[in-house]
Write a protein that holds these residues in place. Structure first.
Motif, short mmCIF file in Angstrom:
data_model
loop_
_atom_site.label_atom_id
_atom_site.label_comp_id
_atom_site.label_asym_id
_atom_site.label_seq_id
_atom_site.Cartn_x
_atom_site.Cartn_y
_atom_site.Cartn_z
N GLU A 6 49.96 41.07 35.72
CA GLU A 6 50.07 41.78 34.46
C GLU A 6 51.43 42.48 34.34
O GLU A 6 52.07 42.45 33.28
CB GLU A 6 48.94 42.82 34.34
N ARG A 7 51.85 43.09 35.45
CA ARG A 7 53.14 43.79 35.43
C ARG A 7 54.28 42.79 35.26
O ARG A 7 55.25 43.06 34.53
CB ARG A 7 53.31 44.56 36.74
N THR A 8 54.15 41.63 35.94
CA THR A 8 55.18 40.58 35.79
C THR A 8 55.24 40.10 34.34
O THR A 8 56.33 39.90 33.79
CB THR A 8 54.87 39.41 36.72
N HIS A 9 54.05 39.93 33.74
CA HIS A 9 54.01 39.50 32.33
C HIS A 9 54.63 40.56 31.42
O HIS A 9 55.39 40.22 30.48
CB HIS A 9 52.56 39.23 31.93
N GLU A 10 54.32 41.83 31.71
CA GLU A 10 54.92 42.91 30.92
C GLU A 10 56.43 42.93 31.07
O GLU A 10 57.16 43.10 30.08
CB GLU A 10 54.32 44.25 31.36
N LEU A 11 56.90 42.75 32.32
CA LEU A 11 58.35 42.74 32.54
C LEU A 11 59.00 41.54 31.86
O LEU A 11 60.09 41.65 31.29
CB LEU A 11 58.64 42.70 34.05
N GLU A 12 58.33 40.38 31.92
CA GLU A 12 58.86 39.19 31.26
C GLU A 12 58.91 39.38 29.74
O GLU A 12 59.89 39.01 29.08
CB GLU A 12 57.99 37.97 31.61
N LEU A 29 38.69 41.84 47.22
CA LEU A 29 38.65 42.41 45.88
C LEU A 29 39.91 43.21 45.59
O LEU A 29 40.50 43.12 44.49
CB LEU A 29 37.40 43.29 45.74
N ALA A 30 40.34 43.98 46.62
CA ALA A 30 41.58 44.75 46.45
C ALA A 30 42.77 43.82 46.27
O ALA A 30 43.68 44.07 45.46
CB ALA A 30 41.79 45.67 47.65
N ARG A 31 42.78 42.68 47.05
CA ARG A 31 43.87 41.72 46.92
C ARG A 31 43.89 41.10 45.53
O ARG A 31 44.95 40.96 44.90
CB ARG A 31 43.73 40.63 47.98
N GLN A 32 42.70 40.70 45.04
CA GLN A 32 42.62 40.11 43.70
C GLN A 32 43.05 41.11 42.62
O GLN A 32 43.78 40.76 41.69
CB GLN A 32 41.19 39.63 43.43
N THR A 33 42.62 42.36 42.81
CA THR A 33 43.00 43.39 41.84
C THR A 33 44.52 43.60 41.87
O THR A 33 45.17 43.73 40.82
CB THR A 33 42.29 44.71 42.17
N LEU A 34 45.09 43.63 43.11
CA LEU A 34 46.53 43.81 43.24
C LEU A 34 47.29 42.64 42.62
O LEU A 34 48.29 42.83 41.91
CB LEU A 34 46.89 43.97 44.71
N GLU A 35 46.80 41.41 42.89
CA GLU A 35 47.45 40.23 42.31
C GLU A 35 47.38 40.26 40.78
O GLU A 35 48.35 39.90 40.10
CB GLU A 35 46.79 38.96 42.85
#
Length: 402
Positions: free
Chosen positions: A92-98, A81-87
Motif C-alpha cells: 500500500e505504501r509503495t502504491h501511495e509512493l508510486e 499474519l504479521a508478515r502478510q500485514t507488513l507486506e
C-alpha cells in the motif's frame, strides 16, 4: 547338578526376554514421539499431534510436545499474519509512493508546459510590442512624409496643366511672329539656331506631359503610403483586399522591377471587416520576404511572384502569395512563425515579420499556412473571414505543411 544348571539357564533366558520386552515397551512410545517431532520439523506442519496412550513419563512427554507444537504453530501463524500485514502495508505504501511520484511528475510536466507557454507568450508579446512600436513609428513617419510631400506635389501637379497651356500659347505666339515677320534680323536668326527653336517647340510639350505623368505617379505613391499606414483607422472597417495588395506592390515596386515578374489573378471579392493597417502589414511582410528570397537566388532566371485571391464561400476569402524560389528547408520549416527566428543575415532581419503576421491573422480569426518544397518555391495562404464574429474560430488549425 544338571538340574541346577538347567534352572539357571532357563532363568537367564527368561530374564533376557523380560528385558527385551520391557525395553520395547519403553522405547517404542519414545520412538513414536520422536518420529512425530521429526515429521513436524520436516513438513512445518504444526497441526500434527502425538497420540497420548498412557499417563506415564512418555505420555507426559507427548503431551508437552503437543503443547509446544501448538504454541509454535500459534506463534508461527501470528508471525505469518504479521508478515502478510507488513507486506500489505508495504504494498500500500509503495502504491501511495508510486501514485505520489506520478502526481508529482504530472504536476512538474504541467508546470513545465505552463512555463513554456508563458515563455512563448512572453516572447510573442515582446516581439509584437517591438514590431507594433516599429510599425507605429514607421507609420507615423510615412504619414508625415506623405503629408509633407502631398502639398508641394499637388501644387506642381495642379500648375503643370496651366504651364503647359501657357507654353502652348507662347509657342503659338512665336509661330505667329514667324508668319508675320518671315524675314527676322540676323540676331534673331542666330538666337533661333542657338536654342534650336524647332526642337524646343516639338519637345517642350512632351516634357511637360512627362512631368505631369511623374507628378501623378508621385501623387499615387503618396496616396498609397497614406492608405498603407492608415493611422486614423484604429477600428475595424470594411476594406478592399485588392487595394491593400496594390498599395503594397506599389511601395515595393522599386525592389520588384526589373528583376521579378508579379502575376496577379484577382477574383471578385466582397469587402471584409478587418484592421486595414495590420492586414497591409501582413501583405508587406510576406511579399517583401518573397522578393528577398528571389533576389538571393542567382540560379533562377525567370523569377516570379504569383498573387491569387478568391472567395471560398459566404464566410471566408483566401489570398495565395507564391514565389518560384528554392523553397524553405524542412529542418526550419516548423520554426518560421516563431518569434525572433530568421534566416536572414545579422542586421537584415529581426525574426518578427512572420511571427507578427501569424498573430495578426489569428487575431482576425483567420489562419495562415505555408506550403514549401525544396526547388519548388514557397506559397503562403491567408484565409480571412468576411465578417468578424466574436468567439468565432476556424475548424482547421494553422499548420505548416510540407
Amino acid at each position: 547338578m544338571n538340574v541346577i544348571l538347567g534352572s539357571v539357564l532357563i532363568s537367564v533366558a527368561i530374564a533376557i526376554l523380560l528385558a527385551i520386552f520391557t525395553s520395547h515397551l519403553i522405547a517404542h512410545p519414545l520412538q513414536v514421539v520422536t518420529n512425530v517431532a521429526k515429521t513436524i520439523t520436516q513438513e512445518s506442519n504444526f497441526r500434527i499431534k502425538a497420540d497420548i496412550t498412557s499417563k506415564d513419563e512418555v505420555g507426559t512427554l507427548a503431551n508437552s510436545l503437543n503443547q509446544l507444537v501448538e504454541w509454535v504453530g500459534d506463534y508461527t501463524q501470528e508471525l505469518e499474519l504479521a508478515r502478510q500485514t507488513l507486506e500489505k502495508r508495504v504494498e500500500e505504501r509503495t502504491h501511495e509512493l508510486e501514485l505520489a511520484r506520478h502526481n508529482l511528475e504530472k504536476r512538474v510536466e504541467e508546470r513545465t508546459q505552463e512555463l513554456q507557454k508563458t515563455l512563448q507568450d512572453l516572447q510573442a508579446t515582446q516581439g509584437q510590442l517591438i514590431q507594433t512600436e516599429k510599425m507605429s513609428s514607421l507609420g507615423q513617419m510615412v504619414a508625415g512624409i506623405a503629408h509633407e510631400i502631398n502639398n508641394p506635389v499637388s501644387f506642381i501637379y495642379g500648375n503643370i496643366q496651366h504651364a503647359k497651356e501657357y507654353v502652348e500659347d507662347l509657342l503659338a505666339l512665336v509661330e505667329l511672329y514667324q508668319q508675320q515677320y518671315p524675314e527676322p534680323s540676323h540676331v534673331i536668326i542666330d538666337k533661333i539656331e542657338d536654342i534650336d527653336l524647332i526642337f524646343i517647340s516639338q519637345d517642350l510639350s512632351n516634357l511637360l506631359s512627362s512631368m505631369q505623368t511623374g507628378a501623378q505617379r508621385i501623387r499615387e505613391i503618396v496616396l498609397s503610403l497614406r492608405n498603407f499606414s492608415r493611422l486614423d483607422e484604429a477600428e475595424m472597417k470594411e476594406v478592399d483586399v485588392h487595394e491593400g495588395l496594390e498599395n503594397t506592390l506599389l511601395i515595393l515596386n522599386h525592389k520588384i522591377i526589373p528583376k521579378i515578374t508579379v502575376n496577379k489573378n484577382y477574383h471578385n471579392l466582397p469587402l471584409i471587416e478587418c484592421y486595414p493597417a495590420q492586414i497591409n502589414q501582413v501583405f508587406m511582410n510576406i511579399v517583401s520576404n518573397a522578393i528577398d528570397a528571389l533576389s538571393e537566388q542567382n540560379n533562377i532566371t525567370n523569377k516570379q511572384i504569383n498573387i491569387e485571391t478568391f472567395k471560398i464561400d459566404d464566410n471566408y476569402i483566401k489570398i495565395n502569395i507564391k514565389d518560384n524560389g528554392n523553397g524553405i528547408p524542412t529542418a526550419i520549416k516548423h520554426k518560421i512563425f516563431d518569434p525572433f527566428f530568421t534566416t536572414k543575415p545579422v542586421g537584415k532581419g529581426t525574426g518578427l515579420g512572420l511571427s507578427t503576421c501569424y498573430q495578426i491573422v489569428e487575431k482576425h480569426q483567420g489562419k495562415i499556412e505555408v506550403y514549401s518544397e525544396i526547388g519548388q518555391g514557397t506559397e503562403f495562404t491567408i484565409t480571412l473571414p468576411i465578417k468578424y464574429k466574436i468567439n468565432q474560430k476556424l475548424s482547421v488549425n494553422s499548420t505548416v505543411i510540407i
